[in-house]
Design a protein around this motif. Structure first.
Motif, short mmCIF file in Angstrom:
data_model
loop_
_atom_site.label_atom_id
_atom_site.label_comp_id
_atom_site.label_asym_id
_atom_site.label_seq_id
_atom_site.Cartn_x
_atom_site.Cartn_y
_atom_site.Cartn_z
N GLY A 1 88.42 92.57 72.98
CA GLY A 1 87.60 93.18 74.02
C GLY A 1 86.10 92.97 73.86
N ALA A 2 85.69 92.16 72.88
CA ALA A 2 84.25 91.90 72.73
C ALA A 2 83.81 90.87 73.76
CB ALA A 2 83.97 91.39 71.32
N GLY A 3 82.60 91.02 74.27
CA GLY A 3 82.08 90.08 75.25
C GLY A 3 81.79 88.74 74.59
N GLU B 1 84.16 95.66 67.43
CA GLU B 1 83.69 97.03 67.67
C GLU B 1 82.18 97.03 67.90
OE1 GLU B 1 84.69 99.68 64.47
OE2 GLU B 1 83.66 101.38 65.40
N LEU B 2 81.50 96.29 67.02
CA LEU B 2 80.04 96.22 67.11
C LEU B 2 79.61 95.62 68.45
CD1 LEU B 2 77.62 96.78 65.18
CD2 LEU B 2 77.75 94.38 64.49
N VAL B 3 80.26 94.53 68.80
CA VAL B 3 79.87 93.84 70.04
C VAL B 3 80.17 94.72 71.26
CG1 VAL B 3 80.28 91.82 71.51
CG2 VAL B 3 80.15 91.55 69.03
N ARG B 4 81.28 95.44 71.18
CA ARG B 4 81.61 96.32 72.32
C ARG B 4 80.51 97.36 72.54
NH1 ARG B 4 87.03 96.41 70.27
NH2 ARG B 4 86.56 98.46 69.43
N TYR B 5 79.90 97.87 71.44
CA TYR B 5 78.80 98.82 71.58
C TYR B 5 77.62 98.17 72.28
CZ TYR B 5 81.30 101.82 68.24
OH TYR B 5 82.22 102.61 67.62
N VAL B 6 77.35 96.90 71.90
CA VAL B 6 76.23 96.19 72.55
C VAL B 6 76.57 95.95 74.02
CG1 VAL B 6 74.77 94.13 72.51
CG2 VAL B 6 75.71 95.02 70.37
N ASP B 7 77.80 95.48 74.25
CA ASP B 7 78.23 95.21 75.63
C ASP B 7 78.07 96.45 76.50
OD1 ASP B 7 78.98 92.67 74.86
OD2 ASP B 7 81.12 93.16 74.65
N GLY B 8 78.41 97.64 75.90
CA GLY B 8 78.39 98.87 76.67
C GLY B 8 77.02 99.54 76.70
N GLY B 9 76.02 98.92 76.11
CA GLY B 9 74.68 99.46 76.13
C GLY B 9 74.49 100.64 75.18
N LYS B 10 75.48 100.85 74.30
CA LYS B 10 75.38 101.99 73.38
C LYS B 10 74.34 101.71 72.31
CE LYS B 10 79.07 104.48 74.77
NZ LYS B 10 80.40 104.78 74.24
N ILE B 11 74.28 100.47 71.85
CA ILE B 11 73.24 100.09 70.89
C ILE B 11 72.61 98.80 71.39
CG2 ILE B 11 74.37 101.15 68.88
CD1 ILE B 11 75.24 98.30 68.06
N ASN B 12 71.41 98.54 70.91
CA ASN B 12 70.79 97.30 71.37
C ASN B 12 71.11 96.16 70.41
OD1 ASN B 12 68.93 97.19 69.21
ND2 ASN B 12 67.66 98.71 70.27
N ILE B 13 70.75 94.98 70.83
CA ILE B 13 71.13 93.79 70.07
C ILE B 13 70.45 93.77 68.70
CG2 ILE B 13 69.34 92.25 71.03
CD1 ILE B 13 72.99 91.19 70.56
N THR B 14 69.25 94.32 68.63
CA THR B 14 68.53 94.33 67.36
C THR B 14 69.29 95.14 66.32
OG1 THR B 14 66.59 94.45 68.75
CG2 THR B 14 66.23 94.64 66.37
#
Lengths: 473, 483
Positions: free
Chosen positions: A331-333, A369-382
């Protein structure tokens, strides 16, 4: 006159079977000399070969992955020649009935390099010249090889590079060989001729033997094409010959000419039976083939929307693709995943070998999991990059680094408050920025990054600060 | 019933003699007779006594088979771990393989007692054992005569009673023809029924190991002990379980007599001995058929083309690098290989390597090798046809009785003719047994060849056993060798 280059390749690939082609000895590379040997692979009087079925299976896999027709009834032949590294004075190979025929390797451009045949054979031992003596190591003797013979469809050194790299990739994808040219598990003989541009006739060719690096192949081809062009334009004739490429001088030298060509006296190997492969077995192998490199590349660009450049950086390493595909499956982008791999992960893998091995401390599950947070705007890419860096260094799970609070993020209001604090705490930087030193804004970012441990979205902060400073005017 | 294996075996079982004592008595006889006969080219007496000790243990433990403790010999081209195995060639002088052949592995597991390696034509190339680098063995029946070849030493050892039985190898007649010349039984099984693993190759598609013995029963016992599928030889075949039966229903036996085997070159005494043998079968009620195998006339050239082609490849490995003889005083590696092969190989071997190299060369391959393979197919199909209406074929084993030592060694094509009756079965891979059927001029034995269909080894052996009982001509031990 302008000439066009015509080139065909004969490529030897060592198969990654656990045991040799005609005996039970290990094929492992790098063992002490003559420790992986027995009566069969050292050609002791009275010893007999027994064909390793796995070799046939691996070769069929290679044939199917290169779109070959499989000859389900085939046999082995003896190729007779005398050389100290060949303990029986004949190599068991295939002559008139190769296992695979009429295939092709497709390049990214869509051009197809046709394959004449792929056959199975045994490798020879190795001569080691040391202390004024020549020693023979038979560990490599009997290691299974496939020889992949192409049609003369290659028309430039660049195409040659892509052809060799594609072959390497295909063999690695299907798990039949590691194709390490520096260890000799892939070696190329390059046939080259020139013909006047537009002509259909083939010119006289020369063959550069035993090339073991892609860049040397390019260099050798360029040199040899230049040499032939010089001869032809001054009215000379090319002499059919076998050449050796000197890596130090970058030039080719004649090893032997057509006059001393060997007569190998091929005849069917009487110690082995006709090989009969059930059609069902071929179908089984075909259905178990994985997605092939070019299919993968096209899926990455056309379906997943990854740039051609990035897709290339991914699909040349099988292990990377396995990791990437797994993340996407979880499910990661695709874009964020590929960016993190190519940026953060690749920066820790300096060599080609490291990328090929892709031995990292982060699991695809954590990465996804990490990428899904970025995809969902929960955390930023940095933050994702920082977290990934730490995980690559010391391991651990995503939850070890990212708290509930982090996932809650920094609200717009909080960020604006922070920006005001930053301006207040750095009046000099604020003044400089206003007076046109735009770079000074970096000092303000530093404050925000420190205050939020890097979690703040700096892009958003920039917008806010510009607005704040502008309003002050 | 003649033969020696069962007699010796029951003596061992009853404890009338121990295997060690038996071995010692054979050793004594070898020491007495071998200097004249030259049947053994190397002996393994120490090994023999060790094997005998093991055999005695097996006998005491009740684990003995018919071959436990029986002293025997291997032809010098059959490998046994650590023992000289030289193919009677200078190029393999001093060569000791570091592994056992499949046949020796099987026999030694049964407690066989190895006395040594027997003389042969160099690399099994010859029909009189005269191409041996150790000099020719002598025929125990008449020591001025050849033993035949190439398994001449094995035949001589068995006949002279210095081995209870011996293994030989047969490529074009090398078991049967010396059996005929020395008056023993020699059996070449169906190609593939005995593993070739550890048999130093002459011509891979023809070579087959088999026994030389004093009776058909002895030959069958040994054959049963060495046959069967072997994972190390892909050309080996599965054979029936259980001992080979030597019973035969003679009234229903269809016996073929192929006329081509009685042509020019076959001596009158041989012809009439075989015709007399045919009548033995006829009188017992077998159905006799006169049959034809027209391809007989191409068998000899087909044999020499195929065997030499394979030999030229098989013998390429003898280069002085890894084992065996290496020439001295060479300038570089090519010179070393050239000199090693020049001095290491004998004339006949070199002749066949050159012939084989020639027929495989590009430009000649189709005219010779390929054509020979086609004709081989024709020979096979003619035999197939004949065996649809016959169970066995009766023919001479050799065109003549044993000739004098040196009489033919100067003329190789003359010697090649000695194989004319044996090569057809070799080319077709068929089982064939040779056994004594008469005594010719000078008291020299005449051999009858019985060929049967592929994998019908039992049929040939049973027919031979019938003849042996009925005709009263047996392969008696030559107790008194006139030295």
């Amino acid at each position: 006159m302008n000439y066009e280059l015509v080139s065909g390749f004969e490529t030897h690939v060592e198969l990654a079977t656990a045991t040799k082609i005609f005996c039970g000895c290990s094929t492992k590379f790098g063992a002490s000399p003559n420790t992986h040997c027995c009566p069969v692979c050292t050609g002791q009087p009275g010893a007999l070969p027994v064909l390793n079925k796995k070799v046939v299976e691996f070769a069929i896999r290679a044939g199917l992955a290169t779109h070959c027709k499989i000859n389900t009834t085939t046999h082995l032949d003896r190729k007779n020649y005398c050389y100290p590294d060949l303990p029986k004075a004949y190599q068991i190979s295939q002559f008139d009935k190769p296992l695979c025929e009429h295939g092709y390797v497709e390049l990214e451009s869509g051009k197809k390099i046709r394959l004449t045949r792929i056959h199975i054979e045994e490798d020879a031992g190795k001569l080691v010249h040391e202390r004024g003596y020549t020693f023979i190591d038979y560990n490599r003797g009997g290691v299974p090889l496939i020889e992949i013979v192409s049609e003369p469809d290659i028309s430039s050194p660049e195409e040659a590079r892509e052809y060799v790299e594609k072959l390497q990739l295909i063999m690695r994808y299907i798990g039949v060989s590691d194709c390490k040219m520096q260890e000799g598990s892939m070696r190329c003989d390059v046939n080259i001729s020139l013909r006047p541009e537009g002509s259909k006739e083939l010119g006289t060719r020369t063959e550069i033997k035993n090339m073991n690096s892609v860049s040397f192949i390019e260099k050798a081809m360029a040199y040899e094409a230049g040499r032939q062009a010089e001869i032809l334009s001054s009215g000379g004739k090319i002499e059919q010959a076998t050449l050796r490429f000197d890596e130090n001088t970058g030039e080719t030298y004649v090893m032997r000419t057509k006059e001393d060509a060997q007569d190998y006296r091929y005849f069917p190997e009487p110690d082995l039976l006709t090989v009969k492969i059930p059609q069902q077995k071929v179908e089984e192998i075909a259905s178990a083939l994985p997605e092939l490199p070019l299919e993968k590349f096209r899926r990455y660009t056309d379906v997943l929307g990854i740039s051609v450049q990035n897709a290339r950086l991914l699909y040349r390493y099988k292990a990377v693709c396995d990791f990437f595909d797994r993340c996407v499956l979880l499910g990661a982008g695709a874009k964020n995943t590929s960016n993190l791999i190519l940026g953060t992960i690749y920066s820790t893998l300096s060599t080609e070998e490291e990328k090929e091995a892709f031995d990292i401390r982060v699991s695809a599950e954590d990465m996804a999991e990490l990428v899904r947070y970025v995809d969902g705007g929960k955390i930023n890419i940095t933050l994702a990059q920082m977290t990934l860096s730490k995980m690559l260094k010391v391991g651990g799970k995503v939850s070890d680094y990212i708290s509930e609070a982090d996932l809650a993020g920094i609200s717009e209001g909080e960020l604006e408050e922070l920006c005001r604090e930053a301006v207040a705490a750095n009046p000099k930087a604020a003044e400089d920025y206003k007076s046109g030193k735009l770079k000074a804004i970096g000092g303000l970012f530093g404050y925000i990054k420190r205050a939020t441990q890097g979690k703040a979205d700096i892009k958003k902060a920039e917008e806010i600060i510009i607005r704040l400073l502008g309003n002050d005017k | 019933m003649s033969g020696i294996i069962k007699k010796l075996s029951s003596m061992l079982q009853r404890g009338e003699v121990s295997a060690s004592e038996l071995a010692a008595s054979y050793i004594t006889r070898i020491e007495k007779l071998n200097p004249v006969l030259n049947a053994y080219v190397s002996t393994t007496f120490e090994e023999a006594l060790k094997c005998a000790g093991e055999a005695d243990k097996m006998i005491r433990a009740g684990m003995a088979t018919a071959l436990t403790g029986i002293p025997m010999a291997l032809k010098d081209n059959i490998c046994s771990d650590g023992h000289l195995t030289t193919c009677c060639s200078g190029i393999l002088s001093g060569f000791r393989p570091y592994y056992d052949s499949a046949v020796w592995e099987k026999l030694s597991a049964q407690g066989a007692v190895l006395l040594g390696k027997t003389n042969m034509d160099e690399f099994a190339m010859g029909s009189a054992s005269e191409t041996s680098c150790y000099g020719a063995p002598k025929n125990p029946v008449d020591v001025t005569r050849v033993t035949g070849g190439s398994s001449g030493g094995s035949a001589a050892a068995v006949k002279a009673g210095i081995a209870a039985y011996a293994l030989g190898s047969d490529t074009g007649g090398s078991i049967r023809q010396p059996a005929s010349f020395c008056g023993t039984v020699g059996f070449k099984p169906t190609y593939g029924t005995v593993s070739r693993y550890g048999l130093i190759a002459y011509a891979s598609s023809l070579d087959q190991i088999g026994p030389l013995a004093l009776s058909v029963e002895d030959a069958a016992i040994v054959y049963d002990a060495i046959r069967g599928k072997d994972g190390r030889d892909q050309t080996s075949l599965t054979t029936p379980d259980g001992a080979t039966s030597l019973e035969t229903d003679i009234k229903n036996l269809r016996v073929g007599v192929p006329e081509e085997f009685f042509g020019e070159g076959v001596s009158d005494e041989v012809k009439s001995a075989i015709e007399e043998s045919v009548r033995v079968f006829e009188r017992a009620g077998a159905k006799i058929k006169r049959v034809k195998i027209p391809a007989f006339k191409v068998a000899l050239p087909v044999y020499y083309i195929i065997s030499c082609a394979e030999a030229s490849s098989n013998l390429g490995r003898y280069d002085g690098i890894r084992y065996g003889y290496r020439a001295e005083n060479f300038s570089d590696i090519d010179d070393m290989i050239t000199k090693t092969r020049t001095y290491g190989f004998g004339t006949e071997v070199k002749r066949r390597i050159m012939l084989g190299t020639y027929v495989l060369s590009s430009g000649y391959f189709d005219a010779y090798y390929k054509k020979a393979c086609l004709l081989r197919g024709q020979i096979i199909s003619e035999f197939d046809g004949v065996f649809r209406e016959c169970d066995v074929l009766l023919t001479p084993t050799a065109p003549t009785t044993a000739f004098s030592l040196g009489a033919k060694s100067a003329n190789s094509t003359q010697t090649y003719l000695a194989d004319i009756c044996t090569v057809p079965a070799s080319i077709a891979g068929l089982p064939a047994v040779s056994l004594p059927c008469a005594v010719g001029a000078g008291g020299l034995p005449i051999g009858l060849q019985i060929i049967s269909g592929r994998l019908r080894d039992g049929t040939a052996l049973a027919a031979a056993a019938f003849f042996e009982r009925e005709a009263g001509v047996t392969a008696e031990l030559c107790a008194e060798v006139k030295l």
